[in-house]
Design a protein around this motif. Structure first.
Motif, mmCIF file in Angstrom:
data_model
loop_
_atom_site.group_PDB
_atom_site.id
_atom_site.type_symbol
_atom_site.label_atom_id
_atom_site.label_comp_id
_atom_site.label_asym_id
_atom_site.label_seq_id
_atom_site.Cartn_x
_atom_site.Cartn_y
_atom_site.Cartn_z
ATOM 1 N N UNK A 1 2.038 4.835 -1.824
ATOM 2 C CA UNK A 1 2.856 4.387 -0.693
ATOM 3 C C UNK A 1 2.018 4.451 0.585
ATOM 4 N N UNK A 2 2.439 5.261 1.587
ATOM 5 C CA UNK A 2 1.674 5.366 2.836
ATOM 6 C C UNK A 2 1.070 6.766 3.001
ATOM 7 N N UNK A 3 0.699 7.393 1.913
ATOM 8 C CA UNK A 3 0.096 8.722 1.996
ATOM 9 C C UNK A 3 1.138 9.824 1.897
ATOM 10 N N UNK A 4 0.641 11.066 1.703
ATOM 11 C CA UNK A 4 1.487 12.254 1.649
ATOM 12 C C UNK A 4 2.505 12.218 0.509
ATOM 13 N N UNK A 5 2.105 11.625 -0.591
ATOM 14 C CA UNK A 5 3.018 11.512 -1.741
ATOM 15 C C UNK A 5 3.044 12.802 -2.560
ATOM 16 N N UNK B 1 -7.252 9.715 -1.396
ATOM 17 C CA UNK B 1 -6.623 10.171 -0.155
ATOM 18 C C UNK B 1 -5.880 8.979 0.446
ATOM 19 N N UNK B 2 -4.995 9.269 1.388
ATOM 20 C CA UNK B 2 -4.121 8.260 1.994
ATOM 21 C C UNK B 2 -3.294 7.559 0.903
ATOM 22 N N UNK B 3 -2.941 6.303 1.134
ATOM 23 C CA UNK B 3 -2.107 5.601 0.158
ATOM 24 C C UNK B 3 -2.470 4.125 0.144
ATOM 25 N N UNK B 4 -2.000 3.437 -0.889
ATOM 26 C CA UNK B 4 -2.362 2.029 -1.094
ATOM 27 C C UNK B 4 -2.031 1.149 0.105
ATOM 28 N N UNK B 5 -0.904 1.427 0.775
ATOM 29 C CA UNK B 5 -0.495 0.549 1.874
ATOM 30 C C UNK B 5 -1.158 0.927 3.198
ATOM 31 N N UNK B 6 -2.099 1.895 3.118
ATOM 32 C CA UNK B 6 -2.991 2.191 4.252
ATOM 33 C C UNK B 6 -4.393 1.662 3.965
ATOM 34 N N UNK B 7 -4.559 0.942 2.852
ATOM 35 C CA UNK B 7 -5.880 0.409 2.480
ATOM 36 C C UNK B 7 -6.340 -0.623 3.520
ATOM 37 N N UNK B 8 -7.623 -0.583 3.838
ATOM 38 C CA UNK B 8 -8.171 -1.472 4.871
ATOM 39 C C UNK B 8 -7.995 -2.957 4.526
ATOM 40 N N UNK B 9 -8.021 -3.311 3.242
ATOM 41 C CA UNK B 9 -7.840 -4.720 2.852
ATOM 42 C C UNK B 9 -6.400 -5.034 2.473
ATOM 43 N N UNK B 10 -5.796 -4.143 1.702
ATOM 44 C CA UNK B 10 -4.503 -4.473 1.088
ATOM 45 C C UNK B 10 -3.304 -3.850 1.793
ATOM 46 N N UNK B 11 -3.550 -3.001 2.785
ATOM 47 C CA UNK B 11 -2.455 -2.323 3.466
ATOM 48 C C UNK B 11 -1.840 -3.175 4.563
ATOM 49 N N UNK B 12 -0.992 -2.542 5.368
ATOM 50 C CA UNK B 12 -0.262 -3.234 6.429
ATOM 51 C C UNK B 12 -1.160 -3.367 7.664
ATOM 52 N N UNK B 13 -2.243 -4.130 7.486
ATOM 53 C CA UNK B 13 -3.243 -4.349 8.525
ATOM 54 C C UNK B 13 -2.588 -4.890 9.798
ATOM 55 N N UNK B 14 -2.936 -4.411 10.976
ATOM 56 C CA UNK B 14 -3.990 -3.448 11.303
ATOM 57 C C UNK B 14 -3.533 -1.980 11.282
#
Ligand code: GDP
Ligand code: IMO
Ligand code: MG
Length: 426
Positions: free
Chosen positions: A10-14, A224-237
């Motif tokens: 998700x967005x980390x801290x899971x 660390x962090x979560x998939x939706x904080x990924x630099x390419x695939x997350x909720x950029x920016x």
């Protein structure tokens, strides 16, 4: 034995730290492959809490090799402090078991300053809400090919030269764009030198150490962090500056993708996010406050309140597509006890269409409308449950629905922060 990757879906801290700590008992080595001390991974063993920011969450198990891969950005001050605190608790932190890749990029004082200058310059709506640890600026220098790597800590003249070059450029920004005092390169060098000296024994070939560990058992890769904080695939920016997806476990540590076997998606039983950015299922009401209170949802790194909301299957479906998990580990199920009704977001409405995956336009997620289905909650306190069969029927139904909607089986269930409050799917 099959290697294991643990990642945040998700967005980390899971609850990655807890699950890594639990699985580390049987591992030969535990490896961090991305991120830095923006992470805060909480371990609870026999009621005692330990928060780790850089050192892999296997460190409490005596003798296990703990490795920091090339994909991490490392602040030496934080690393050395973390070692000190662990040593005071009687944890062994010698170079015999702790290694930092010589290729790991180093967070310098000017990265922290730049991080804060950039955030302060943004208006409220644009603020990413970074952790202020210098993560983004350090990755920028890596890509710009002017970064300081861990091996440079053992080469003072190269280190001095790199600091000088970096500040030639950055001081112009500090002074003339952000209006802060420029940094004296020689002073920065002199400040870093004693830390560099202490770092030297920890530097090594992590790729080689992984190869060696594989001969002894399995290697556990800690995301660390979560998939939706990924630099390419997350909720950029509104993301972090590294690839958080599991593919990076290979490149961020120095092994090939065929080495990644069992892939565990850590899924919080609801959703949280800390910092700025879109959050379709966010609850700005009493239920959100209740999840926040009962879940103790405060950032383990910055102490900020985490935003809370319902489970979002669009988020999880996308994570399954990007990470190919073999199983889900669902954490914090105990926090949902006492809610009469539970909602799950199954799709988004976006520009008049129903979507099963997030829109890919910048900030598209800020303009979706979640479509919910409703499930019954349960009253019972489940924090003492130790087997699948003893879960209330409604809790089983909730987990089964997550399996159906994500297409991934549940492997582990966590019902409390302690290492022992975990059981496998029956
Ligand atoms: P990480 O960054 O993914 O390692 O997660 P954090 O440590 O930042 O946040 C997870 C928080 O939830 C920590 O305070 C954990 O101790 C706690 N936690 C983990 N699993 C559970 C669980 O199943 N139930 C409860 N109540 N707390 C949990
Ligand atoms: P763990 O590993 C939750 C968030 C920050 C901010 C954004 C960018 O504990 O799950 P950064 O400092 O990385 O440039 O900040 O990413 N963020 C996290 N949120 N858990 C984390 O780590 C995070 N690491 C960074 O709040 O929104
Ligand atoms: Mg955390």
């Amino acid at each position: 034995m099959a290697n294991v990757v643990v990642f945040g879906s998700q967005w980390g801290d899971e609850g990655k730290g807890k699950i890594v700590d639990m699985l580390a008992e049987d591992a030969a080595a535990i490896v961090r492959f991305q991120g830095g001390n923006n992470a805060g991974h909480t371990l609870v063993v026999a009621g005692e809490k330990c928060i780790l920011h850089l050192i892999p969450s296997g460190v409490l198990h005596p003798g296990k090799a703990c490795l920091i891969g090339n994909g991490v950005v490392l602040d030496p001050e934080v690393f050395l402090k973390e070692i000190e605190v662990l040593a005071q608790k009687g944890v062994e932190t010698s170079p015999a078991r702790l290694m930092v890749s010589k290729k790991t990029h180093i967070i310098m004082p000017y990265h922290r300053l730049m991080d804060n200058c950039r955030e302060n310059a943004l208006d409220d709506a644009g603020k990413i809400g970074t952790t202020g640890r210098g993560i983004g600026p350090c990755y920028e220098d890596k890509m710009h090919r002017c970064g300081v790597r861990a091996a440079d800590l053992a080469d003072p003249e190269l280190l001095r030269e790199k600091i000088k070059l970096a500040l030639n450029e950055k001081n112009v920004l500090f002074e003339h764009l952000y209006g802060v005092e420029p940094l004296d390169p020689e002073r920065v060098f002199q400040d870093v030198l004693p830390l560099a000296e202490r770092m030297k024994p920890y530097l090594g070939d992590v790729s080689g150490a992984i190869q060696k560990a594989e001969a002894e058992g399995f290697v556990l890769f800690e995301g660390a962090q979560g998939t939706h904080l990924d630099i390419d695939h997350g909720t950029y920016p509104f993301v972090t500056s590294s690839n958080t997806v599991t593919g990076n476990a290979a490149s961020g540590s120095g092994c090939g993708p065929r080495k990644l076997d069992r892939i565990i998606a850590i899924v919080k039983a609801y959703t949280t996010r800390v910092g700025g950015g879109p959050f379709p299922t966010e609850l700005l009401d009493e239920i959100g406050n209740r999840l926040q209170d009962k879940g103790g949802e405060f950032g383990a790194t910055t102490g900020r309140r985490r935003r809370c909301g319902w489970m979002d299957m669009v988020v999880l479906r996308e994570s399954a597509r990007l990470n190919t998990p073999t199983e889900l580990a669902v954490t914090k199920l105990d926090v949902l006890s006492g809610l009469k009704e539970l909602k799950i977001c199954t799709a988004y409405k976006y520009r008049g269409e129903l979507m099963e995956y997030p829109p890919q336009e910048q900030n598209g997620m800020a303009h979706v409308e979640p479509v919910y289905e409703s499930l019954s909650g349960w009253e019972e306190d489940i924090s003492g449950v130790t087997a699948w069969a003893d879960l209330p029927d409604a809790a089983k139904a909730y987990l089964e629905r997550l399996e159906e909607l994500s297409g991934v089986p549940v492997g582990l269930v966590s019902v409390g922060p302690d290492r022992v409050q975990t059981f496998t799917r029956g």
